[in-house]
Structure formats: C-alpha cells, structure tokens
Motif scaffolding. Structure first.
Motif, mmCIF file in Angstrom:
data_model
loop_
_atom_site.group_PDB
_atom_site.id
_atom_site.type_symbol
_atom_site.label_atom_id
_atom_site.label_comp_id
_atom_site.label_asym_id
_atom_site.label_seq_id
_atom_site.Cartn_x
_atom_site.Cartn_y
_atom_site.Cartn_z
ATOM 1 N N VAL A 77 -8.958 5.665 0.067
ATOM 2 C CA VAL A 77 -8.117 6.138 -1.012
ATOM 3 C C VAL A 77 -7.432 7.416 -0.492
ATOM 4 N N HIS A 78 -5.953 7.374 -0.290
ATOM 5 C CA HIS A 78 -5.196 8.374 -0.248
ATOM 6 C C HIS A 78 -4.493 9.089 -1.117
ATOM 7 N N ALA A 79 -4.502 10.338 -1.142
ATOM 8 C CA ALA A 79 -4.005 11.300 -2.182
ATOM 9 C C ALA A 79 -2.801 11.763 -1.592
ATOM 10 N N LEU A 80 -1.599 11.814 -2.243
ATOM 11 C CA LEU A 80 -0.313 12.319 -1.698
ATOM 12 C C LEU A 80 0.545 12.575 -2.929
ATOM 13 N N GLU A 81 1.810 13.049 -2.659
ATOM 14 C CA GLU A 81 2.756 13.440 -3.514
ATOM 15 C C GLU A 81 4.107 12.613 -3.188
ATOM 16 N N VAL A 82 4.686 11.945 -4.320
ATOM 17 C CA VAL A 82 5.784 11.521 -4.229
ATOM 18 C C VAL A 82 6.785 12.058 -5.395
ATOM 19 N N GLU A 83 7.870 12.396 -4.662
ATOM 20 C CA GLU A 83 8.776 13.343 -5.385
ATOM 21 C C GLU A 83 8.207 14.154 -6.514
#
Length: 253
Positions: A211-217
């Motif tokens: 499970v990868h945490a990231l930012e989208v816009e």
C-alpha cells in the motif's frame, strides 16, 4: 456489504495447488460477498474462448481447467455475488463467451467504480509500467483489434504453440531487465489518478503487494497493489461496509 478484489492467479494445469486453493477460497471466503473483482492475469494464458469447445480433447488440459473454473464462478454468481473480470497481459484474449459461462461481466482497463464510499480506479497495472518500452510496444500491438482477429483466426494448435513461445520469450526478456523497469512509473500513476479524478487506485501485475501513500494534485492518495498467488499463499483486498480497502495475505491450505 463486502467486496473482494484479486489478481494474478495465473491459473494453469501445471499449478493444481493454486487451482484447488482458489476453488476452496470461492467456497469459504467469496461465498456471500456482494461483489468479486478479478483484475487480470486470472489465467496464465488464454488463446481464445473457442478453447472451451475442445474439452477433454485439449492435450494441454487448459480447456478442462477453464470449464471447471467457469462453472465454479457461475455457481458463485448464481448465489448472488456480482463478478467482474478485467484483462491482464496474459489473458487479454478472454472474451464474452467465457464471461457468460462464468456469470461475469468484463470490465475495461482502466475502469472507475464505486467501492465503499468512494470512486476507485481499477487497472491491471501493466499500462503503468511505461519505462519498459519493449513491453509497451508489444502491449499496443496485442490490444489492437486487427492483431487479435488475425491470432484468433489461426488454428487452435498454432495458437497454443504461439502462447508457449510468447511466454518463453517474455521470461527470457524479463530476466535481463532491471527491477525498476518492470515496476510502475510514479508519474504515470499520478497522471492516471488525476485524469480519472480519484485518490484510490487498485491494481495488480507487478507482483509487489503493498500500500503506497502519495499525493495527487495536492490531495492525499493511496495505491494498493495486489500480490500474485502462489501454491501456499493468496492475496486479496477486502472492502467492508464502506470502509477503507484492506490488503491481506492468506494461506491456501
């Protein structure tokens, strides 16, 4: 409300423990759930739905395996579970006949669906691996309707031989590629999620469950990667009562 998602079982006659484990999983785990999503590479190879006509005359055993799996899925569908299937890079010729026999609905890749309380982007995941340029060129060819029509017009035995040759070539090519080339391209992930306006992506293909945490816009987002099934272990994502997805490994014993 329970939704299950799985991917990358790579079912084939040479892996009976995975087949038996999956059939047991259908009875013990999937029975009674509201929906089941299978996100590609369900079969190790698929040469066309007319394979089902061979039955016991198929020397490879794939026809008998496919018929058995379709019957088990149809039984689950008839009990009230909605089943959805997506093409993978191994079974992109899977067609409406098998889906009908299995009581399943074919999904396009990608698809945005409502799971729990949010819109979720579902993909097999191979289109995200853009650094593997050789594979992407093959993918574009293999998804072209004319190429598929030409392959499906070949005699079944020739298609069986072609599928075997393609698997061998793929294995040889992958053995010499760097690990990061065969993983997703982060910018492609963010672009796909932004394009579809979602903050949750679920896919398979890479065989790297996480499970990868990231930012989208500028918004917090998560990418869930399903694992491939092995003789002793399977992977699933569970969504219950509108909650967040849970990635879980389990024993196939």
């Amino acid at each position: 409300m329970t939704t299950l998602l799985i991917s990358d079982l790579h079912l084939h006659p040479g892996a009976p423990r995975i087949t038996e484990g999956f059939l047991h999983w259908l009875e013990e785990r999937a029975r009674g759930c509201d929906a089941l999503y299978i996100l590609g590479d369900f079969f190790e190879a698929w040469i066309g739905d007319d394979l089902l006509e061979l039955g016991e005359q198929d020397p490879t055993g794939n026809a008998a395996l496919a018929a058995r799996i379709a019957a088990a899925l149809k039984q689950l569908a008839d009990s009230g579970t909605a089943i959805y299937m997506m093409h993978g890079n191994r079974d992109f010729l899977l067609g409406e006949r098998f889906a009908s026999d299995a009581g399943a609905t074919l999904l396009s890749d990608p698809s945005v669906v409502a799971l729990g309380n949010e819109r979720v982007l579902l993909m097999h995941g191979d289109s995200l691996c853009t650094r593997d340029e050789a594979y992407q060129a093959f993918r574009a060819q293999a998804r072209h309707p004319l190429w598929q029509e030409q392959v499906l017009s070949m005699p079944i035995q020739e298609r069986i031989a072609l599928a075997r040759q393609m698997r061998e070539q793929s294995g040889e090519a992958n053995s010499s590629k760097a690990e990061d080339i065969m993983d997703v391209t982060p910018s492609e992930v963010e672009s796909a999620m932004a394009e579809h306006g979602v903050t949750t992506l679920i896919h398979g293909h890479t065989h790297r469950p996480a499970v990868h945490a990231l930012e989208v816009e500028g918004r917090p987002a998560k990418r869930y990667v399903l694992g491939d099934w092995q003789p002793g272990k399977g992977w699933e994502i569970v969504i219950e009562d509108g909650g967040e997805p849970r990635l879980e490994a389990f024993s196939l014993s």
